[in-house]
Design an enzyme around this catalytic site. Sequence first.
Site, PDB file in Angstrom:
ATOM      1  N   HIS A 254       0.833  -1.306   0.090  1.00  0.00           N
ATOM      2  CA  HIS A 254      -0.132   0.014  -0.009  1.00  0.00           C
ATOM      3  C   HIS A 254       0.922   1.217  -0.048  1.00  0.00           C
ATOM      4  O   HIS A 254       1.684   1.376   0.515  1.00  0.00           O
ATOM      5  CB  HIS A 254      -0.978  -0.010   1.295  1.00  0.00           C
TER       6      HIS A 254
ATOM      7  N   CYS B 254      -4.047   2.859  -4.526  1.00  0.00           N
ATOM      8  CA  CYS B 254      -4.500   3.744  -3.625  1.00  0.00           C
ATOM      9  C   CYS B 254      -4.884   5.032  -4.211  1.00  0.00           C
ATOM     10  O   CYS B 254      -3.770   5.900  -4.085  1.00  0.00           O
ATOM     11  CB  CYS B 254      -4.317   3.774  -2.204  1.00  0.00           C
TER      12      CYS B 254
ATOM     13  N   HIS C  19      -7.801   0.761  -4.470  1.00  0.00           N
ATOM     14  CA  HIS C  19      -8.535   1.496  -3.275  1.00  0.00           C
ATOM     15  C   HIS C  19      -8.885   2.787  -4.111  1.00  0.00           C
ATOM     16  O   HIS C  19      -8.083   3.424  -4.647  1.00  0.00           O
ATOM     17  CB  HIS C  19      -7.722   1.901  -2.168  1.00  0.00           C
TER      18      HIS C  19
ATOM     19  N   ASP D  53     -12.742   3.311  -0.832  1.00  0.00           N
ATOM     20  CA  ASP D  53     -11.698   3.607   0.068  1.00  0.00           C
ATOM     21  C   ASP D  53     -12.350   5.013   1.120  1.00  0.00           C
ATOM     22  O   ASP D  53     -12.623   5.854   0.575  1.00  0.00           O
ATOM     23  CB  ASP D  53     -10.731   3.763  -0.150  1.00  0.00           C
ATOM     24  N   HIS D  54     -12.412   4.739   2.375  1.00  0.00           N
ATOM     25  CA  HIS D  54     -13.227   5.884   3.171  1.00  0.00           C
ATOM     26  C   HIS D  54     -14.676   6.295   2.729  1.00  0.00           C
ATOM     27  O   HIS D  54     -15.186   5.777   1.962  1.00  0.00           O
ATOM     28  CB  HIS D  54     -11.808   6.969   3.349  1.00  0.00           C
TER      29      HIS D  54
ATOM     30  N   TYR E 249     -14.496   5.262   8.007  1.00  0.00           N
ATOM     31  CA  TYR E 249     -15.106   4.161   7.562  1.00  0.00           C
ATOM     32  C   TYR E 249     -16.756   4.246   7.858  1.00  0.00           C
ATOM     33  O   TYR E 249     -17.291   3.246   8.499  1.00  0.00           O
ATOM     34  CB  TYR E 249     -14.652   2.776   8.085  1.00  0.00           C
TER      35      TYR E 249
END
Length: 405
Positions: free
Chosen positions: A241, A279, A306, A359-360, A376
């Site tokens: 990541h 990401c 992501h 993501d998020h 989240y």
Amino acid sequence: MAMEKTWRWFGKGDSVSLACLRQMGIEGVVTALHHIPAGEVWPMEEIRAVQSEIASHGMHWSVVESLPVAEGIKIHSTDYPRLVENYRRSLRNLGACGIDTVCYNFMPVLDWARTDLHYPNERGGESMLFDYPTFAAFDIHILRRKNAADDYDPAVRRKAQEIVRRMTASQQEELAHNIIVVTQAFIHGTVGEGDDYKRQFLNSLETYEHIGPEVLREHLACFLQDAVPAAEEARVKLCIHPDDPPFPLLGLPRIASTLDDFLHIMAQYDSPANGITFCTGSLSTRPDNDPAAMARALAPRIHFVHLRNTVALPCHSFCESGHLMGSVDMFTVIGILLKEQASRIRAGRKDARMPFRPDHGVRMLDDFSRTANPGYPLYGRLKGLAEIDGMQQAIERMMSKSSFN
């Protein structure tokens, strides 16, 4: 074929149940054995227990996020041989259970950083903010890291001093606690709750006092040379990541931040099992990164995706802006990823599958009455999932020769 829709699930304590994920159209679950300390072996029976629970709801355990890399591996401590062997054993156990994708990171001490977990947007939702001068205020005046001021230019130091001057003692404590504990505790943070958490954190930082970027790169190369063969044997793909944010903080080195960084990482052990978690949210917060160009260059080694967006703010700062709108050209990025997956399918690659997760997300609607880990929320991520899936379905139709006949 669209990318696989996945969702990060934090286990039985997660306020979003597996039954809810099934209703939302999730195909693969992204999770981990969160209760096992970093550096210890993941037993096969515990892997199978979680895998079976997910399967009982009509889904599969798609990606491990994360199998954490212990700090002893990152600093190459005297305990390195035991730690890396435990990592290899965990990879073999996961492979034996048919779980073939493992996300990890090599960020020292601090996994990710934000200064405001409740940053309001113009529509009444909340996202997260990284304000660089506020982080400098934390580093220089609250944490009081040795020689911290030397890492910031005079303008940032002046802003940091003014910021901390306006903060009450309780606000300073909240900022430190959020950065060190709240954002880290659910992802194997190095420091837990306790009156001495700041001192523990400083002690962890001091272990990197003589470890710069080149030394950390050597340690990552050593880890890859030891871990990737076990991953190949187990038919597991490792995917690193990016650093979040992708620039140095707290005097710590960052080595997974740019295209050159990832090309270097892949060259340390040239194998499809040495891959990348792509990401967009992390990569987009560095102005000299072009996520679309990076996706195109790294596509064959991207094993997990992501997707989220950010907006750049002055002075190295940024906020999270949801999923489609922001600095990332999400249309182009998704198109590149779909073309890569189609190419893999045509080539008969066994690793054609490219799972993505929203993501998020922006906190909105009933998220304000629900408990969730920072970043989240349920509804904000569900909105992002729908937006991304709709976009990829549209791009797929556009890629089809018969789309507009």
